[in-house]
Write a protein that holds these residues in place. Structure first.
Motif, short mmCIF file in Angstrom:
data_model
loop_
_atom_site.label_atom_id
_atom_site.label_comp_id
_atom_site.label_asym_id
_atom_site.label_seq_id
_atom_site.Cartn_x
_atom_site.Cartn_y
_atom_site.Cartn_z
N PRO A 199 4.04 10.58 8.16
CA PRO A 199 2.84 11.42 8.29
C PRO A 199 1.69 10.90 7.42
O PRO A 199 0.53 11.22 7.67
CB PRO A 199 3.31 12.80 7.84
N CYS A 200 2.01 10.06 6.43
CA CYS A 200 0.99 9.44 5.59
C CYS A 200 0.08 8.50 6.39
O CYS A 200 -1.09 8.34 6.06
CB CYS A 200 1.67 8.66 4.47
N CYS A 201 0.63 7.86 7.42
CA CYS A 201 -0.07 6.76 8.10
C CYS A 201 -0.31 6.98 9.59
O CYS A 201 -0.97 6.16 10.22
CB CYS A 201 0.71 5.47 7.94
N TYR A 202 0.27 8.04 10.18
CA TYR A 202 0.27 8.13 11.63
C TYR A 202 -0.86 9.01 12.16
O TYR A 202 -0.64 10.12 12.66
CB TYR A 202 1.63 8.60 12.13
N GLN A 231 11.12 7.05 4.83
CA GLN A 231 10.53 5.76 4.44
C GLN A 231 9.57 5.33 5.52
O GLN A 231 9.97 5.18 6.68
CB GLN A 231 11.63 4.71 4.25
N CYS A 232 8.31 5.15 5.14
CA CYS A 232 7.27 4.84 6.11
C CYS A 232 7.17 3.32 6.31
O CYS A 232 6.95 2.57 5.36
CB CYS A 232 5.93 5.39 5.65
N THR A 233 7.30 2.89 7.56
CA THR A 233 7.26 1.46 7.87
C THR A 233 5.85 0.88 7.65
O THR A 233 5.72 -0.28 7.27
CB THR A 233 7.71 1.23 9.31
N ALA A 234 4.82 1.69 7.87
CA ALA A 234 3.45 1.18 7.66
C ALA A 234 3.13 1.04 6.17
O ALA A 234 2.43 0.11 5.77
CB ALA A 234 2.44 2.10 8.35
N CYS A 235 3.65 1.95 5.35
CA CYS A 235 3.48 1.82 3.89
C CYS A 235 4.29 0.63 3.35
O CYS A 235 3.91 0.03 2.35
CB CYS A 235 3.97 3.06 3.17
N HIS A 236 5.42 0.34 4.00
CA HIS A 236 6.34 -0.71 3.53
C HIS A 236 6.38 -1.88 4.52
O HIS A 236 7.45 -2.32 4.93
CB HIS A 236 7.74 -0.14 3.33
ZN LIG Z 1 2.83 5.57 5.36
#
Ligand SMILES: [Zn+2]
Length: 279
Positions: free
Chosen positions: A188-191, A247-252
């Protein structure tokens, strides 16, 4: 990079890095893993462990990467079953006759399937991901496994619920026995999503409270983890049996491929689940 912990355990062998769900693997002889992008031979946007034939990478490199993952995690290559995913909600039962489907080339993958289930030891169910949500299910009593690919379309259509229903109706699983892992995927941080996606959820789901959070500016962000958690619990899976990696794939993006963070030029990680023969 923040530590990847909680529902996942980071593993490494011969340079190949992957993640296990200890809550699933501890329950019996089962493999339940999500690959990272480390330990392969691909280059550029596919560096290095791209596991998909369908993104423009060299087939020989993909084959070598797949071999490395199977060897590192420890499952038989001749028992792998891959699906040609279409962002739908169809779940397919597979048995030994499907062993090898889609493994050495995309063209033999199980058609039009975003979910696979089996009760056959020796098979490893395999799906590819770059931001979409991997859902891995294990029934240690009935000895059955399932996997689903849930992007926003599949989530909207309820593929996680379809996975649970298929395990019940096709294989006689009891929902109370199911252990379900929700793997690394866009958070939800990146989507950020547009009005089309928001409108589709409002029209299809009765209750969207808590599924969307305000992002920068006027944007809204979709929480696919929460949406899939609701689908699983709504289907009867006990809340304590749903393990979300968070675990966010876009953050990582240095650890996983991310369609968003790599602007569409990404390889694919894989999520796999299976019961090794004699396990
Ligand atoms: Zn993210």
């Amino acid at each position: 990079m923040e530590a990847l912990a909680g529902a996942l355990r980071r593993r490494e062998r011969n340079g190949v890095v992957w993640y296990d769900f200890p809550a699933l693997t501890a329950a019996g002889a089962v493999i339940a893993s999500v690959a990272s992008r480390h330990g392969g031979v691909s280059e550029g946007s596919f560096a290095s462990l791209n596991l998909s034939y369908a993104v423009g990478d060299e087939a020989g490199r993909v084959r070598e990467n797949r071999h490395r993952l199977a060897e590192a995690v420890g499952f038989a290559e001749d028992g792998i079953v891959c699906a040609a995913q279409v962002h739908g909600h169809r779940v397919v039962y597979v048995d030994r006759q499907s062993a090898g489907a889609g493994y050495v080339g995309h063209e033999t993958a199980i058609r039009d399937a975003d979910g696979l289930i089996t009760d056959q030891p020796g098979l490893t169910l395999w799906l590819g991901f770059a931001d979409c949500v991997p859902v891995l299910a294990y029934d240690p009593r009935r000895r059955a496994v399932g996997i689903a690919h849930a992007g926003w379309r599949g989530t909207l259509a309820g593929i996680a619920r379809e996975l649970v229903v298929s395990l019940q109706t096709r294989l006689g699983c009891r929902v109370a026995d199911l252990l379900v892992g929700v793997g690394p995927s866009i958070g939800p941080c990146c989507y950020a999503v547009g009005p089309d996606v928001i409108g589709a959820f409002q029209a299809t789901w009765r209750d969207v409270d808590g599924l969307f959070a305000p992002g920068p500016g006027d944007t809204l962000h979709l929480d696919l983890w929460e949406a899939n958690r609701r689908l699983l619990i709504g289907a009867g899976v006990p809340a304590e049996n749903v393990l979300i990696a968070r675990q966010c794939t876009a953050c990582h993006v240095n650890e996983f491929f991310s369609h968003r963070a790599q602007h569409g030029r990404a390889g694919r990680i894989a999520a796999v689940i299976g019961m090794p023969e004699g396990g």
